[in-house]
Structures are given as C-alpha cells and as structure tokens.
Design a protein around this motif. Structure first.
Motif, PDB file in Angstrom:
ATOM      1  N   SER A  37       0.810  -1.217   0.000  1.00 28.05           N
ATOM      2  CA  SER A  37       0.000   0.000   0.000  1.00 28.05           C
ATOM      3  C   SER A  37       0.843   1.268   0.000  1.00 28.05           C
ATOM      4  CB  SER A  37      -0.917   0.009   1.225  1.00 28.05           C
ATOM      5  OG  SER A  37      -1.643   1.218   1.296  1.00 28.05           O
ATOM      6  N   PRO A  38       0.403   2.299  -0.744  1.00 23.83           N
ATOM      7  CA  PRO A  38       1.072   3.595  -0.679  1.00 23.83           C
ATOM      8  C   PRO A  38       0.638   4.426   0.526  1.00 23.83           C
ATOM      9  CG  PRO A  38      -0.699   3.661  -2.303  1.00 23.83           C
ATOM     10  CD  PRO A  38      -0.629   2.247  -1.804  1.00 23.83           C
ATOM     11  N   ARG A  39      -0.271   3.902   1.360  1.00 25.09           N
ATOM     12  CA  ARG A  39      -0.759   4.660   2.515  1.00 25.09           C
ATOM     13  C   ARG A  39       0.252   4.581   3.656  1.00 25.09           C
ATOM     14  NH1 ARG A  39      -5.988   5.834   1.338  1.00 25.09           N
ATOM     15  NH2 ARG A  39      -6.955   4.459  -0.217  1.00 25.09           N
ATOM     16  N   LEU A  40       0.798   5.729   4.034  1.00 21.64           N
ATOM     17  CA  LEU A  40       1.821   5.758   5.066  1.00 21.64           C
ATOM     18  C   LEU A  40       1.266   5.342   6.427  1.00 21.64           C
ATOM     19  CD1 LEU A  40       3.572   9.139   4.138  1.00 21.64           C
ATOM     20  CD2 LEU A  40       4.310   6.830   3.555  1.00 21.64           C
ATOM     21  N   ASP A  73      -5.953  -2.683  -5.203  1.00 19.15           N
ATOM     22  CA  ASP A  73      -6.874  -1.682  -4.661  1.00 19.15           C
ATOM     23  C   ASP A  73      -8.018  -2.423  -3.978  1.00 19.15           C
ATOM     24  OD1 ASP A  73      -8.216   0.786  -4.218  1.00 19.15           O
ATOM     25  OD2 ASP A  73      -9.479   0.390  -5.966  1.00 19.15           O
ATOM     26  N   GLY A  74      -8.318  -2.051  -2.737  1.00 17.84           N
ATOM     27  CA  GLY A  74      -9.464  -2.653  -2.074  1.00 17.84           C
ATOM     28  C   GLY A  74      -9.149  -3.369  -0.769  1.00 17.84           C
ATOM     29  N   MET A  75      -8.018  -3.047  -0.117  1.00 16.15           N
ATOM     30  CA  MET A  75      -7.716  -3.699   1.151  1.00 16.15           C
ATOM     31  C   MET A  75      -8.763  -3.369   2.212  1.00 16.15           C
ATOM     32  SD  MET A  75      -5.276  -5.871   1.241  1.00 16.15           S
ATOM     33  CE  MET A  75      -5.234  -6.029   3.025  1.00 16.15           C
ATOM     34  N   VAL A 102       3.073   0.650  -8.599  1.00 17.49           N
ATOM     35  CA  VAL A 102       2.592   1.715  -9.481  1.00 17.49           C
ATOM     36  C   VAL A 102       1.092   1.557  -9.718  1.00 17.49           C
ATOM     37  CG1 VAL A 102       2.739   2.679 -11.813  1.00 17.49           C
ATOM     38  CG2 VAL A 102       4.824   2.038 -10.597  1.00 17.49           C
ATOM     39  N   LEU A 103       0.655   0.341  -9.970  1.00 15.13           N
ATOM     40  CA  LEU A 103      -0.774   0.092 -10.170  1.00 15.13           C
ATOM     41  C   LEU A 103      -1.566   0.435  -8.914  1.00 15.13           C
ATOM     42  CD1 LEU A 103      -0.683  -3.296 -12.116  1.00 15.13           C
ATOM     43  CD2 LEU A 103      -1.421  -1.084 -13.014  1.00 15.13           C
ATOM     44  N   ALA A 104      -1.013   0.112  -7.743  1.00 21.37           N
ATOM     45  CA  ALA A 104      -1.712   0.410  -6.493  1.00 21.37           C
ATOM     46  C   ALA A 104      -1.910   1.915  -6.332  1.00 21.37           C
ATOM     47  CB  ALA A 104      -0.931  -0.160  -5.311  1.00 21.37           C
ATOM     48  N   ALA A 123       4.970   8.235  -2.425  1.00 22.10           N
ATOM     49  CA  ALA A 123       4.846   7.300  -3.554  1.00 22.10           C
ATOM     50  C   ALA A 123       5.684   7.767  -4.738  1.00 22.10           C
ATOM     51  CB  ALA A 123       3.378   7.149  -3.963  1.00 22.10           C
ATOM     52  N   ALA A 124       5.665   9.072  -5.006  1.00 28.92           N
ATOM     53  CA  ALA A 124       6.464   9.598  -6.121  1.00 28.92           C
ATOM     54  C   ALA A 124       7.951   9.363  -5.889  1.00 28.92           C
ATOM     55  CB  ALA A 124       6.186  11.090  -6.311  1.00 28.92           C
ATOM     56  N   ALA A 125       8.406   9.575  -4.650  1.00 29.09           N
ATOM     57  CA  ALA A 125       9.824   9.342  -4.335  1.00 29.09           C
ATOM     58  C   ALA A 125      10.183   7.865  -4.522  1.00 29.09           C
ATOM     59  CB  ALA A 125      10.116   9.783  -2.902  1.00 29.09           C
ATOM     60  N   ARG A 126       9.279   6.983  -4.122  1.00 32.45           N
ATOM     61  CA  ARG A 126       9.557   5.554  -4.284  1.00 32.45           C
ATOM     62  C   ARG A 126       9.581   5.163  -5.758  1.00 32.45           C
ATOM     63  NH1 ARG A 126       6.353   0.398  -1.554  1.00 32.45           N
ATOM     64  NH2 ARG A 126       7.291  -1.188  -2.885  1.00 32.45           N
ATOM     65  N   ILE A 127       8.632   5.691  -6.545  1.00 29.94           N
ATOM     66  CA  ILE A 127       8.604   5.370  -7.972  1.00 29.94           C
ATOM     67  C   ILE A 127       9.850   5.904  -8.669  1.00 29.94           C
ATOM     68  CG2 ILE A 127       7.365   5.771 -10.145  1.00 29.94           C
ATOM     69  CD1 ILE A 127       4.777   5.790  -8.491  1.00 29.94           C
ATOM     70  N   LEU A 128      10.343   7.059  -8.237  1.00 36.34           N
ATOM     71  CA  LEU A 128      11.594   7.585  -8.793  1.00 36.34           C
ATOM     72  C   LEU A 128      12.745   6.619  -8.532  1.00 36.34           C
ATOM     73  CD1 LEU A 128      11.316  11.359  -7.890  1.00 36.34           C
ATOM     74  CD2 LEU A 128      11.768  10.450 -10.174  1.00 36.34           C
ATOM     75  N   GLY A 129      12.744   5.982  -7.355  1.00 31.89           N
ATOM     76  CA  GLY A 129      13.781   5.001  -7.070  1.00 31.89           C
ATOM     77  C   GLY A 129      13.636   3.739  -7.890  1.00 31.89           C
ATOM     78  N   LEU A 130      12.367   3.334  -8.142  1.00 27.28           N
ATOM     79  CA  LEU A 130      12.120   2.124  -8.922  1.00 27.28           C
ATOM     80  C   LEU A 130      12.331   2.354 -10.419  1.00 27.28           C
ATOM     81  CD1 LEU A 130       8.842   0.950  -7.129  1.00 27.28           C
ATOM     82  CD2 LEU A 130      11.088  -0.137  -6.952  1.00 27.28           C
TER      83      LEU A 130
END
Length: 333
Positions: A37-40, A73-75, A102-104, A123-130
């Motif tokens: 999940s991207p939810r902190l 999506d949907g937890m 990314v899909l999540a 999430a943006a920072a993590r995607i930049l790393g990925l």
C-alpha cells in the motif's frame, strides 16, 4: 459481463470500471496477498467498519495483480468482508502487468479512500527510485501530483547522483533531457561533415532533440555560434546552485474528518444527517479526481463548469461561516 464464483458458476455483474479485466471472480481471501500500500498510515479501521455495514453488491470489487495475486486496490473492502466473517471476496484483475506498486498508486488515486498529499509525495519518491528514467510527467500522472512537484522530489531524492540524459515518457518513448552545449557541439560537427544529414539522424547521433538540431543548423547557416552564450562555459551549461525546495505542506486531513462523520449515529440515523453525508460524498474531490476532471471536461463546457463550481464553493463557504458563527454563539452563552 459476468461474475464467476469459485465453483465456476456465473451471474450478471456490475461493471467495475477503470483499467481492469472485465471478468469478476469470487476468490478465497486466503488466496490473496496483502497490498503493497502507498498509505503511510496503513489501513483506516474506522473506514473498514463503515464498509462492513454496506451491502457487498454496492461496493466495487477488490482489484488484484494477476501475476502475483497481490491486492492492488481494495484492502479496506477485503478487511470489511473479513470483519463480516466472509472467507471469499469479489475480485477483478488489473489490466496489464505493470509494477504492482505503481498500479496500487494509480487505482488508489482514482477511487476509494483518497491518498493524502504525504502519501502521494512518498509514492512519487519511491517510484523515482524504482523507475529513475521515467519522466516527471509520467510519474505525475500516476501520483496525482504536478510535474514540477515531481521534479522537486527528484532533486531532493537523487541529490548529486548521476542523472540519465534521457527520460521515458508516458507514451513509452525516450527523450533527451535539456539542450546542453555538448550535444550542440556534436551536432555542429556532424553538420559540417555532412550538411545534408537529416535532422532526426543528427539529433539521434548528438543525443539532443530534433528541435535543438534544427536550431543548431539555423545558427550555422546564419554564421552564428551553434552554442548560445548562456550555454557556453567551457562547452558546459553554467549550473546554478539548486535552491532548497521546501517539502509540500500536508493537505487538510478531510478524509479522517469525513470518516468520523460517517460513523456518527446522530448523522447516520437521521434524514438530515444522511443528506449531509451524501452531499459530502458527492462534492469532496481529491487531487487526482480534480486533475482528471480538468483534463476530461470538454472545452466548450469548461467555463460553465467553472462558474457552477464557484457557485457551489461559495454556498459551502457560506455554510461554513454560519456554522462557525453558530458554534461561537453557543460557546458564549
């Protein structure tokens, strides 16, 4: 469209919408992996309890990444079914096999409990790393942030590390970053050696954009230096110190406030309270929803929609002022 249960029978199903497979299945909850999940702050237990009181047929299916069987999506909906003692849940599969994280992010931006600004920034920072070669606009489209905000996050997250001279755009094409002096010098040398070389070939060989190659050719034909003065410093762009970019201020946590109202019996069990909750559900927009509306409203309707949005905003502002005044009056008595 059909919904298929674990025994293979099928029944009509409600269209799930979004980038999903059209077939809905009922699968054992134990067969699914929890979301990355991207939810902190993790799952919202109040939201889970509220969903547990809603008829499952009224809820969207849980979206699953088919290659890994991980929830995209949907937890909250899945936890709600567990709370109700169910051992199966309705699911559909995300279209494509892109990175599950990314899909999540994409699915959580588009529907369900909105992601906070802090969630989307992280999430943006993590995607930049990925995916460091992805363009700022491509990451912005995924996270519901602006391209400039993603650019600032890129600066903070990469520091002085080497940066690629190309970016992978949303259309899958790679494009050069910047119009540096080195590329112009290479292009000028190629054009001197072969004046009839096609510009696209020059751009590819010099690792610059076609528009920069055209500018180099035009400058050479006019007898000007192919490298403008502002780029010339020993054939390198003069780099300005990178200013400190302040972290984005966290957005008001209206999702938490709304969830508290949803579980308040004085609102849930009165006609006026339910009417108020329906108004909030219909008119509170997350960043991703606003961005989607801005790009999708037809051009000939934009000003009309803008005027109506202002009228609605003014009415809500007036309601807020009257409620605050009423609260102050009550406190003074």
């Amino acid at each position: 469209m059909l919904e298929t249960d674990v025994a293979g029978t099928a029944e009509p199903a409600r269209p799930p919408g979004g980038n999903r497979d059209e077939t809905m299945l009922r699968l054992p909850i134990g067969a699914l992996l929890p979301a990355d999940s991207p939810r902190l702050q993790g799952e919202d237990h109040e939201h889970v309890r509220a969903l547990a009181e809603v008829d499952e047929d009224l809820l969207p299916p849980v979206v699953v990444h088919r290659p890994t069987m991980r929830v995209i999506d949907g937890m909250h909906r899945l936890r709600a079914m567990e709370l109700r003692g169910r051992d199966t849940v309705r699911v559909c599969f995300a279209a494509g096999d892109e990175d599950p994280f990314v899909l999540a992010v994409q699915h959580n931006i588009q529907s369900g409990l909105p992601l906070s600004l802090a969630d989307r920034t992280a999430a943006a920072a993590r995607i930049l790393g990925l995916h460091p070669y992805w363009s700022d606009r491509r990451i912005a489209a995924v996270t519901g942030l602006s391209g400039s905000t993603v650019g600032a996050i890129r600066v903070r997250s990469t520091g002085n590390s080497a940066q690629s001279n190309t970016r992978l755009g949303r259309d899958g094409r790679r494009r050069p970053v910047g119009h540096g002096a080195e590329g112009r010098v290479r292009a000028a040398r190629l054009l001197r050696e072969n004046p009839d070389m096609p510009l696209r070939q020059v751009a590819t060989a010099a690792k610059i954009s076609p528009s920069t190659a055209l500018d180099v050719r035009d400058r050479m034909r006019d007898g000007r230096d192919p490298v403008p003065d502002k780029l010339r410093n020993g054939h390198h762009r003069r780099k300005k110190p990178t200013p400190d970019v302040p972290a984005p201020r966290p957005a008001p946590d209206w999702e938490s406030d709304l969830n508290q109202l949803r579980v308040d019996p004085s609102l849930r069990f009165t006609d006026t309270g339910r009417f108020l909750l329906r108004l909030f559900d219909a008119r509170l927009l997350g960043h991703g929803e606003r961005a989607q509306l801005v790009t999708s409203v037809p051009a000939h309707c934009r000003m009309t929609v803008a005027r109506l949005a202002r009228v609605i905003g003014t009415a809500w502002h007036q309601l807020a002022a009257e409620l605050e005044q009423c609260h102050r009056n009550r406190a003074e008595t």
